[in-house]
Design a protein around this motif. Structure first.
Motif, PDB file in Angstrom:
ATOM      1  N   THR A  44     -12.818  11.179   6.402  1.00  0.00           N
ATOM      2  CA  THR A  44     -12.039   9.951   6.455  1.00  0.00           C
ATOM      3  C   THR A  44     -11.173   9.961   7.701  1.00  0.00           C
ATOM      4  OG1 THR A  44     -12.015   9.825   4.044  1.00  0.00           O
ATOM      5  CG2 THR A  44     -10.404   8.480   5.214  1.00  0.00           C
ATOM      6  N   LYS A  45     -11.181   8.843   8.418  1.00  0.00           N
ATOM      7  CA  LYS A  45     -10.372   8.672   9.621  1.00  0.00           C
ATOM      8  C   LYS A  45      -9.486   7.448   9.427  1.00  0.00           C
ATOM      9  CE  LYS A  45     -12.338  11.808  12.364  1.00  0.00           C
ATOM     10  NZ  LYS A  45     -11.753  12.484  13.494  1.00  0.00           N
ATOM     11  N   TYR A  46      -8.488   7.309  10.297  1.00  0.00           N
ATOM     12  CA  TYR A  46      -7.493   6.249  10.154  1.00  0.00           C
ATOM     13  C   TYR A  46      -7.241   5.571  11.497  1.00  0.00           C
ATOM     14  CZ  TYR A  46      -6.768   8.799   5.868  1.00  0.00           C
ATOM     15  OH  TYR A  46      -6.971   9.423   4.662  1.00  0.00           O
ATOM     16  N   THR A  47      -6.819   4.304  11.427  1.00  0.00           N
ATOM     17  CA  THR A  47      -6.477   3.560  12.631  1.00  0.00           C
ATOM     18  C   THR A  47      -4.957   3.358  12.684  1.00  0.00           C
ATOM     19  OG1 THR A  47      -6.504   1.326  11.688  1.00  0.00           O
ATOM     20  CG2 THR A  47      -8.634   2.262  12.380  1.00  0.00           C
ATOM     21  N   PRO A  48      -4.419   3.066  13.858  1.00  0.00           N
ATOM     22  CA  PRO A  48      -2.992   2.750  13.960  1.00  0.00           C
ATOM     23  C   PRO A  48      -2.631   1.452  13.231  1.00  0.00           C
ATOM     24  CG  PRO A  48      -3.933   3.192  16.138  1.00  0.00           C
ATOM     25  CD  PRO A  48      -5.066   3.150  15.169  1.00  0.00           C
ATOM     26  N   ASP A  49      -3.652   0.638  12.923  1.00  0.00           N
ATOM     27  CA  ASP A  49      -3.432  -0.616  12.205  1.00  0.00           C
ATOM     28  C   ASP A  49      -3.542  -0.450  10.691  1.00  0.00           C
ATOM     29  OD1 ASP A  49      -3.115  -2.257  14.563  1.00  0.00           O
ATOM     30  OD2 ASP A  49      -5.260  -2.006  14.878  1.00  0.00           O
ATOM     31  N   HIS A  50      -3.657   0.803  10.243  1.00  0.00           N
ATOM     32  CA  HIS A  50      -3.621   1.165   8.819  1.00  0.00           C
ATOM     33  C   HIS A  50      -4.888   0.812   8.051  1.00  0.00           C
ATOM     34  CE1 HIS A  50       0.465   2.235   9.720  1.00  0.00           C
ATOM     35  NE2 HIS A  50       0.670   1.004  10.155  1.00  0.00           N
ATOM     36  N   GLU A  51      -6.037   0.935   8.732  1.00  0.00           N
ATOM     37  CA  GLU A  51      -7.311   0.912   8.039  1.00  0.00           C
ATOM     38  C   GLU A  51      -7.783   2.356   7.896  1.00  0.00           C
ATOM     39  OE1 GLU A  51      -6.908  -2.968  10.029  1.00  0.00           O
ATOM     40  OE2 GLU A  51      -7.223  -1.048  11.011  1.00  0.00           O
ATOM     41  N   TRP A  52      -8.529   2.612   6.840  1.00  0.00           N
ATOM     42  CA  TRP A  52      -9.195   3.916   6.704  1.00  0.00           C
ATOM     43  C   TRP A  52     -10.699   3.692   6.855  1.00  0.00           C
ATOM     44  CZ3 TRP A  52     -12.741   4.001   2.810  1.00  0.00           C
ATOM     45  CH2 TRP A  52     -12.526   3.190   1.685  1.00  0.00           C
ATOM     46  N   GLY A  83     -25.014   7.365   9.127  1.00  0.00           N
ATOM     47  CA  GLY A  83     -24.713   6.398  10.181  1.00  0.00           C
ATOM     48  C   GLY A  83     -24.001   5.154   9.688  1.00  0.00           C
ATOM     49  N   THR A  84     -23.451   5.237   8.479  1.00  0.00           N
ATOM     50  CA  THR A  84     -22.681   4.123   7.941  1.00  0.00           C
ATOM     51  C   THR A  84     -21.263   4.588   7.624  1.00  0.00           C
ATOM     52  OG1 THR A  84     -23.261   4.541   5.627  1.00  0.00           O
ATOM     53  CG2 THR A  84     -24.741   3.091   6.890  1.00  0.00           C
ATOM     54  N   ALA A  85     -20.391   3.612   7.387  1.00  0.00           N
ATOM     55  CA  ALA A  85     -19.014   3.925   7.033  1.00  0.00           C
ATOM     56  C   ALA A  85     -18.491   2.843   6.092  1.00  0.00           C
ATOM     57  CB  ALA A  85     -18.137   4.003   8.277  1.00  0.00           C
ATOM     58  N   THR A  86     -17.524   3.224   5.273  1.00  0.00           N
ATOM     59  CA  THR A  86     -16.828   2.302   4.387  1.00  0.00           C
ATOM     60  C   THR A  86     -15.421   2.126   4.934  1.00  0.00           C
ATOM     61  OG1 THR A  86     -18.119   3.111   2.516  1.00  0.00           O
ATOM     62  CG2 THR A  86     -16.103   1.894   1.999  1.00  0.00           C
ATOM     63  N   VAL A  87     -14.901   0.895   4.908  1.00  0.00           N
ATOM     64  CA  VAL A  87     -13.600   0.568   5.495  1.00  0.00           C
ATOM     65  C   VAL A  87     -12.705  -0.085   4.444  1.00  0.00           C
ATOM     66  CG1 VAL A  87     -12.422  -0.771   7.292  1.00  0.00           C
ATOM     67  CG2 VAL A  87     -14.672   0.243   7.761  1.00  0.00           C
ATOM     68  N   GLY A  88     -11.428   0.292   4.479  1.00  0.00           N
ATOM     69  CA  GLY A  88     -10.431  -0.327   3.610  1.00  0.00           C
ATOM     70  C   GLY A  88      -9.062  -0.220   4.247  1.00  0.00           C
ATOM     71  N   ILE A  89      -8.042  -0.648   3.510  1.00  0.00           N
ATOM     72  CA  ILE A  89      -6.674  -0.507   4.011  1.00  0.00           C
ATOM     73  C   ILE A  89      -6.023   0.696   3.349  1.00  0.00           C
ATOM     74  CG2 ILE A  89      -6.438  -2.948   4.577  1.00  0.00           C
ATOM     75  CD1 ILE A  89      -4.695  -3.264   2.019  1.00  0.00           C
ATOM     76  N   THR A  90      -5.068   1.279   4.054  1.00  0.00           N
ATOM     77  CA  THR A  90      -4.430   2.500   3.573  1.00  0.00           C
ATOM     78  C   THR A  90      -3.381   2.210   2.502  1.00  0.00           C
ATOM     79  OG1 THR A  90      -2.680   2.413   5.221  1.00  0.00           O
ATOM     80  CG2 THR A  90      -4.716   3.580   5.845  1.00  0.00           C
ATOM     81  N   VAL A  91      -2.946   3.263   1.851  1.00  0.00           N
ATOM     82  CA  VAL A  91      -1.864   3.164   0.869  1.00  0.00           C
ATOM     83  C   VAL A  91      -0.618   2.592   1.535  1.00  0.00           C
ATOM     84  CG1 VAL A  91      -0.327   4.511  -0.624  1.00  0.00           C
ATOM     85  CG2 VAL A  91      -2.778   5.017  -0.583  1.00  0.00           C
ATOM     86  N   HIS A  92      -0.330   3.043   2.754  1.00  0.00           N
ATOM     87  CA  HIS A  92       0.831   2.529   3.488  1.00  0.00           C
ATOM     88  C   HIS A  92       0.723   1.014   3.677  1.00  0.00           C
ATOM     89  CE1 HIS A  92       4.076   2.284   6.438  1.00  0.00           C
ATOM     90  NE2 HIS A  92       3.261   1.531   7.145  1.00  0.00           N
ATOM     91  N   ALA A  93      -0.460   0.542   4.060  1.00  0.00           N
ATOM     92  CA  ALA A  93      -0.649  -0.896   4.298  1.00  0.00           C
ATOM     93  C   ALA A  93      -0.435  -1.698   3.027  1.00  0.00           C
ATOM     94  CB  ALA A  93      -2.049  -1.159   4.854  1.00  0.00           C
ATOM     95  N   GLN A  94      -1.012  -1.243   1.931  1.00  0.00           N
ATOM     96  CA  GLN A  94      -0.857  -2.013   0.700  1.00  0.00           C
ATOM     97  C   GLN A  94       0.571  -1.945   0.184  1.00  0.00           C
ATOM     98  OE1 GLN A  94      -0.551  -1.183  -2.828  1.00  0.00           O
ATOM     99  NE2 GLN A  94      -0.157   0.942  -2.298  1.00  0.00           N
ATOM    100  N   ASP A  95       1.259  -0.814   0.424  1.00  0.00           N
ATOM    101  CA  ASP A  95       2.688  -0.725   0.056  1.00  0.00           C
ATOM    102  C   ASP A  95       3.511  -1.742   0.849  1.00  0.00           C
ATOM    103  OD1 ASP A  95       2.484   1.270  -1.850  1.00  0.00           O
ATOM    104  OD2 ASP A  95       3.069   2.891  -0.488  1.00  0.00           O
ATOM    105  N   ALA A  96       3.227  -1.848   2.144  1.00  0.00           N
ATOM    106  CA  ALA A  96       3.976  -2.760   3.004  1.00  0.00           C
ATOM    107  C   ALA A  96       3.700  -4.220   2.641  1.00  0.00           C
ATOM    108  CB  ALA A  96       3.622  -2.505   4.471  1.00  0.00           C
ATOM    109  N   LEU A  97       2.462  -4.506   2.244  1.00  0.00           N
ATOM    110  CA  LEU A  97       2.095  -5.876   1.906  1.00  0.00           C
ATOM    111  C   LEU A  97       2.651  -6.328   0.561  1.00  0.00           C
ATOM    112  CD1 LEU A  97      -1.607  -5.897   3.071  1.00  0.00           C
ATOM    113  CD2 LEU A  97       0.180  -7.428   3.902  1.00  0.00           C
ATOM    114  N   GLY A  98       2.700  -5.426  -0.388  1.00  0.00           N
ATOM    115  CA  GLY A  98       3.069  -5.816  -1.743  1.00  0.00           C
ATOM    116  C   GLY A  98       1.828  -6.272  -2.499  1.00  0.00           C
TER     117      GLY A  98
END
Length: 124
Positions: free
Chosen positions: A3-11, A18-33
């Protein structure tokens, strides 16, 4: 599987095929509510890194979901579309956003590992 992460809080969970799954991090969902709506990308559409591939809306704000690497969308999480709260309750598993076939797997190397992402959060 790593698992890798972006500065924009996607994992990005990289699979060996050769495929990947993408989502938002715990930090991102905490910030969003409480997430109330997600706009997911179209299957078959190709994106470049940092292009907006979706939107997540909460009771507090709306945020873009950026494509972390170049590739073609192969699947979107219909369960998330039906129940956007999965982004809050299980952001790192059942709350995933989309799957992508990587155009350039070496782009993954430019993303952060968990240690680097934790440092980013400490310093922000």
């Amino acid at each position: 599987m790593s698992t890798k992460y972006t500065p924009d809080h996607e994992w990005v969970q990289v699979h060996g095929d050769g495929t990947a799954t993408v989502g938002i991090t715990v930090h991102a969902q905490d910030a969003l509510g409480d997430v109330v709506f997600v706009d997911l990308p179209e299957v078959g559409k190709a994106y470049a890194p940092k292009e907006v591939a979706g939107v997540v809306e909460s009771v507090k704000a709306a945020a873009d979901v950026y494509m972390p690497v170049s590739g073609e969308i192969t699947e979107v999480n219909e369960a998330l579309r039906d129940d956007p709260s999965l982004a809050n309750s299980d952001p790192l598993a059942s709350g995933w956003f989309f799957k992508v076939k990587l155009s350039n797997p070496s782009e993954i190397d430019a993303l952060m590992d968990s240690t680097a992402y934790d440092e980013l959060l400490k310093n922000s």
